[in-house]
Structure formats: C-alpha cells, structure tokens
Write a protein that holds these residues in place. Structure first.
Motif, short mmCIF file in Angstrom:
data_model
loop_
_atom_site.label_atom_id
_atom_site.label_comp_id
_atom_site.label_asym_id
_atom_site.label_seq_id
_atom_site.Cartn_x
_atom_site.Cartn_y
_atom_site.Cartn_z
N THR A 135 0.89 -1.22 -0.09
CA THR A 135 -0.12 0.02 -0.22
C THR A 135 0.93 1.20 0.03
O THR A 135 2.03 1.45 0.80
CB THR A 135 -0.91 -0.06 1.37
OG1 THR A 135 -1.58 -1.08 1.37
CG2 THR A 135 -1.80 1.30 1.33
N HIS A 136 0.40 2.44 -0.84
CA HIS A 136 1.19 3.50 -0.60
C HIS A 136 0.30 4.62 -0.88
O HIS A 136 -0.25 5.08 -1.90
CB HIS A 136 1.94 3.64 -1.82
CG HIS A 136 3.05 4.72 -2.12
ND1 HIS A 136 3.99 5.49 -1.09
CD2 HIS A 136 2.84 5.77 -3.08
CE1 HIS A 136 4.30 6.28 -1.42
NE2 HIS A 136 3.92 6.74 -2.88
N VAL A 137 -0.02 5.30 0.43
CA VAL A 137 -0.98 6.36 0.33
C VAL A 137 -0.20 7.72 0.42
O VAL A 137 -1.06 8.66 0.35
CB VAL A 137 -1.86 6.21 1.71
CG1 VAL A 137 -2.70 4.83 1.51
CG2 VAL A 137 -1.11 6.09 2.79
N ASP A 138 0.78 7.75 0.73
CA ASP A 138 1.57 9.16 0.72
C ASP A 138 1.66 9.79 -0.61
O ASP A 138 2.27 9.11 -1.50
CB ASP A 138 2.74 8.97 1.33
CG ASP A 138 3.57 10.39 1.88
OD1 ASP A 138 3.87 11.20 0.98
OD2 ASP A 138 3.86 10.44 2.98
N GLN A 139 1.04 11.25 -0.84
CA GLN A 139 1.34 11.84 -2.06
C GLN A 139 2.49 12.45 -2.13
O GLN A 139 2.59 13.22 -3.11
CB GLN A 139 0.04 12.58 -1.95
CG GLN A 139 -1.41 11.94 -2.04
CD GLN A 139 -1.44 10.97 -3.29
OE1 GLN A 139 -1.43 11.38 -4.36
NE2 GLN A 139 -1.64 9.67 -3.10
N SER A 140 3.24 12.73 -1.01
CA SER A 140 4.48 13.50 -1.61
C SER A 140 5.49 12.90 -2.55
O SER A 140 5.58 11.81 -2.77
CB SER A 140 5.21 13.73 -0.40
OG SER A 140 5.86 12.66 0.06
N ASP A 141 5.92 13.74 -3.40
CA ASP A 141 6.82 13.36 -4.34
C ASP A 141 8.15 12.74 -3.61
O ASP A 141 8.53 11.61 -4.04
CB ASP A 141 7.33 14.41 -5.24
CG ASP A 141 6.28 14.76 -6.22
OD1 ASP A 141 5.11 14.22 -6.20
OD2 ASP A 141 6.52 15.89 -6.67
N GLU A 142 8.55 13.27 -2.77
CA GLU A 142 9.88 12.41 -1.95
C GLU A 142 9.60 10.94 -1.49
O GLU A 142 10.52 10.18 -1.97
CB GLU A 142 10.15 13.52 -0.85
CG GLU A 142 11.31 12.99 -0.02
CD GLU A 142 11.90 13.76 1.01
OE1 GLU A 142 13.05 13.41 1.64
OE2 GLU A 142 11.02 14.92 1.30
N VAL A 143 8.41 10.80 -0.80
CA VAL A 143 7.99 9.46 -0.22
C VAL A 143 8.06 8.57 -1.45
O VAL A 143 8.36 7.59 -1.56
CB VAL A 143 7.07 9.59 0.58
CG1 VAL A 143 6.78 8.00 1.02
CG2 VAL A 143 7.51 10.29 1.87
N SER A 144 7.23 9.10 -2.53
CA SER A 144 7.01 8.49 -3.70
C SER A 144 8.20 8.03 -4.63
O SER A 144 8.42 6.73 -4.98
CB SER A 144 5.88 8.95 -4.75
OG SER A 144 4.65 9.08 -4.05
N ARG A 145 9.15 8.95 -4.53
CA ARG A 145 10.30 8.44 -5.42
C ARG A 145 11.17 7.50 -4.48
O ARG A 145 11.91 6.56 -5.15
CB ARG A 145 11.25 9.97 -5.43
CG ARG A 145 10.86 10.68 -6.62
CD ARG A 145 11.64 12.04 -6.86
NE ARG A 145 11.00 12.89 -7.89
CZ ARG A 145 10.45 14.04 -7.09
NH1 ARG A 145 10.55 14.55 -6.03
NH2 ARG A 145 10.11 14.85 -8.25
N SER A 146 11.06 7.56 -3.24
CA SER A 146 11.65 6.47 -2.49
C SER A 146 11.31 5.05 -2.43
O SER A 146 11.82 4.01 -2.69
CB SER A 146 11.72 6.88 -0.76
OG SER A 146 12.34 7.97 -0.77
N TYR A 147 9.80 5.19 -2.83
CA TYR A 147 9.14 3.99 -3.11
C TYR A 147 9.47 3.30 -4.29
O TYR A 147 9.96 2.07 -4.36
CB TYR A 147 7.65 4.16 -3.24
CG TYR A 147 6.68 3.10 -3.22
CD1 TYR A 147 5.96 2.67 -2.13
CD2 TYR A 147 6.41 2.44 -4.34
CE1 TYR A 147 4.95 1.67 -2.15
CE2 TYR A 147 5.29 1.57 -4.48
CZ TYR A 147 4.84 1.12 -3.42
OH TYR A 147 3.99 0.04 -3.53
N ILE A 148 9.56 4.02 -5.56
CA ILE A 148 10.15 3.43 -6.60
C ILE A 148 11.64 3.27 -6.45
O ILE A 148 11.98 2.08 -7.24
CB ILE A 148 9.89 4.60 -7.78
CG1 ILE A 148 8.42 4.88 -8.09
CG2 ILE A 148 10.53 4.16 -9.17
CD1 ILE A 148 8.07 6.12 -8.52
N SER A 149 12.26 3.95 -5.96
CA SER A 149 13.92 3.65 -5.87
C SER A 149 14.17 2.37 -5.17
O SER A 149 14.82 1.57 -5.65
CB SER A 149 14.59 4.92 -5.26
OG SER A 149 14.40 5.82 -5.90
N ALA A 150 13.27 2.03 -4.00
CA ALA A 150 13.42 0.79 -3.34
C ALA A 150 13.35 -0.32 -4.08
O ALA A 150 14.00 -1.57 -3.91
CB ALA A 150 12.55 0.87 -2.14
N ALA A 151 12.15 -0.28 -5.13
CA ALA A 151 11.81 -1.46 -5.90
C ALA A 151 12.90 -1.44 -7.01
O ALA A 151 13.43 -2.83 -7.04
CB ALA A 151 10.40 -1.43 -6.33
#
Length: 329
Positions: A135-151
């Motif tokens: 699940t990914h509910v945070d809308q901030s670009d910073e957290v979303s970029r971390s999400y993609i980068s981790a994968a």
C-alpha cells in the motif's frame, strides 16, 4: 486507492464533468439553508459535495437524485460547520453501492501520511526472487520517489533471476503511479490500462504517456534501462482479499502479459478508479467513476479472481514449484 487522480478545484471539477445536475436549486442559498436550519457555510459545503457525487458516480443513471438529495439534506438539518455534514455526505456515498467511494477527513489524511511502506524483496531460491509492492498512500513526491527507488534497487540486485514473484497481497491501494512505475521493467512498454462506465464508455486509466509526464518521469526513464528480457520473464502475481483499489489497478497491468499467472484469492472488489475533489476544509471526497478494464477488454466490476486459487499457507511453495517446473527456474 490514489489511482489516476485528477487534481481539480471545485470549479474545474464541475466544468469538465460533462453531466447535468438532475435537480437545480431555484431559491437563493440563504433561503435553502434556512429551510434545513443550516448555516450558509454548511449548506454550501454539502451542496458542493453532493453535486460532485451526482456528477461523478459510475451508475449515476440508476439513482433517483431528487429523492436522495432530500434524504441527505434532511439528515444534515441544523448543521452549522462543514464537519457537521460529514454523516449526510456518507449517506449519499452509501447509496452508490460501489464499495469504493469515500470521504476522508483532514484527520484521516494526516494519519495516512504517517504510514510509509516501501517495496521489499527477497531471494526465494537461486533463480527466483520475490518483490512485494505494498500500500502507498503518501502523496508527497519525495516519499513516492523513495518507493520507486526501493523497488528498482532490489530488481538491479537480482536482475538475472529466472522467475519472479510479485506480491500484491495486502496492498489496499493509494497512489497507483509509483506502484506501476516500480514494476515497469516487467511490463509491456505501453503500460496501457483502462476504465469503463455506462455513460462514458472506455477511457485510459494509465499509460506510458502518464508515466512520462508524471512527477516520477526521471525514474520511469531509468526503468527503461533495465534489460528488455525482464518483460518476458515468467511472473507469478500473488493477490488476496486485501488487494484493492490501486493494488487491483497494478494487478490489471499484468493481466494478459505472457508467462504470467495470478495466485491467491479474489481481490477486495474496489476495482474502480477514484475521481477526487479537495473540499474547502481539507477533506477529500473520492467517487468511483469507472471500473477497471484489462487489455482484452474484460471489465472488472467487483474484484478479480486469480488464475489459481490458493490460501496463504502454502502459496510461496506452490508458486515456486510452478516457476521451477513450468519455466525451469
């Protein structure tokens, strides 16, 4: 789900809805507010929310909006503040019966922002790797970029794996863009998925163009540097009853992909896109406006069944066996 969201103000949301309001208010706002013993502020807030629901709902043609409006406004009688109308708005949402539309208060939103889940990976065998997309509910670009980068970081570490397990179990949704871009190395280059509604027909839910013009366009461009062979690697996708909303949208990206099977249980049934409106007090009103459609044109109105039904108990062993025996991983 924050799935294919349109960031709209109230006036813009009304102007593009392409739908007439069944009942118009012929009297002044002040007169109407007095009729329900409401403040003008509360009446305007409720009217704005109700009209958005009416204009956006998937099955809007099946609802008697005149009767529902009276029920909703009567329920809000005496409301003075915006929050006093929340129960009435939820009555309207309940009548949609789509299992997905919602009203999130500013408190709900703040609580969700405090929950950060990042993709995680593990090697199941020498030739098989698992990547969990949460699940990914945070809308901030910073957290979303971390999400993609981790994968992407994990995929690079085990890029030579013969077979892959994509784990969408427990993914209740949120922001679909980072989920899909995280998995772009495995997906057809078009990233095409669609929604359908009785009034609008078929339209795009997500595509390569959306990814290229998103806040994560740079990370999407990097995803194209992964070996093209990943797009043909065998993939087992794990789902369960808690896979919903954007989790289901991410699943749809794999439906029809070659060398792919889904395992688990039927998804939650929130297989619809959400169109949102930011309310004046910081709340978000989300209304389902279309059901997911796969590349073959199949519409998913109430969840998605797996190719192979399995419980959680032995699912990893089963998918590992499938990858080893069928694809010799």
């Amino acid at each position: 789900m924050l799935k294919s969201l349109r960031w709209l103000g109230i006036a813009i949301a009304f102007s593009i809805s392409g739908c007439q309001v069944t009942q118009t208010q012929s009297n002044s706002p002040h007169t109407n507010a007095q009729a329900y013993e409401m403040s003008e502020k509360a009446f305007s807030y409720l009217s704005t929310g109700f009209d958005f629901i009416q204009q956006t709902a998937i099955d809007k043609e099946t609802i008697d909006w005149i009767v529902l409006r009276e029920e909703v406004f009567t329920a809000a009688q005496g409301a003075q503040e915006a929050e006093d109308t929340y129960p009435a708005l939820r009555i309207a949402i309940a009548h949609l019966n789509d299992q997905h539309s919602y009203l999130h208060t500013s408190w709900d939103i703040q609580r969700n922002r405090e929950i950060v889940n990042l993709p995680r990976g593990e090697k199941l065998t020498d030739g098989i790797s698992l990547l969990a997309i949460p699940t990914h509910v945070d809308q901030s670009d910073e957290v979303s970029r971390s999400y993609i980068s981790a994968a992407h970081h994990f995929i690079r570490q085990v890029v030579g794996s013969c077979g892959w397990v994509i784990d969408l179990r427990g993914n209740r949704g949120g922001n679909q863009g980072p989920m899909i871009i995280s998995l772009a190395p495995f997906l057809p280059s078009g990233l095409d998925s669609y929604i359908w509604s009785p009034t609008s027909g078929v339209s795009y839910l997500y595509s390569r163009s959306f990814a290229e013009h998103s806040s994560f366009s740079y990370l999407f461009s990097l995803s194209k540097r992964f070996p093209n062979a990943l797009k043909d690697k065998p993939v087992a996708v794990l789902i369960d009853r808690n896979t919903g909303s954007s989790g289901e949208a991410t699943l749809v990206q794999f439906l029809g992909r070659a060398n792919t099977k889904t395992f688990g249980t039927r998804t939650s049934g929130a297989s619809s896109n959400i169109h949102i409106m930011y309310m004046t007090d910081g709340a978000i009103l989300g209304v389902a406006n279309g059901y997911f459609v796969d590349r073959e044109g199949k519409v998913y109105r109430n969840g998605i069944e797996p190719d192979i039904a399995l419980g959680d108990r032995n699912i990893i062993d089963e998918v590992t066996s499938w990858l080893e025996e069928v694809h010799r991983c």
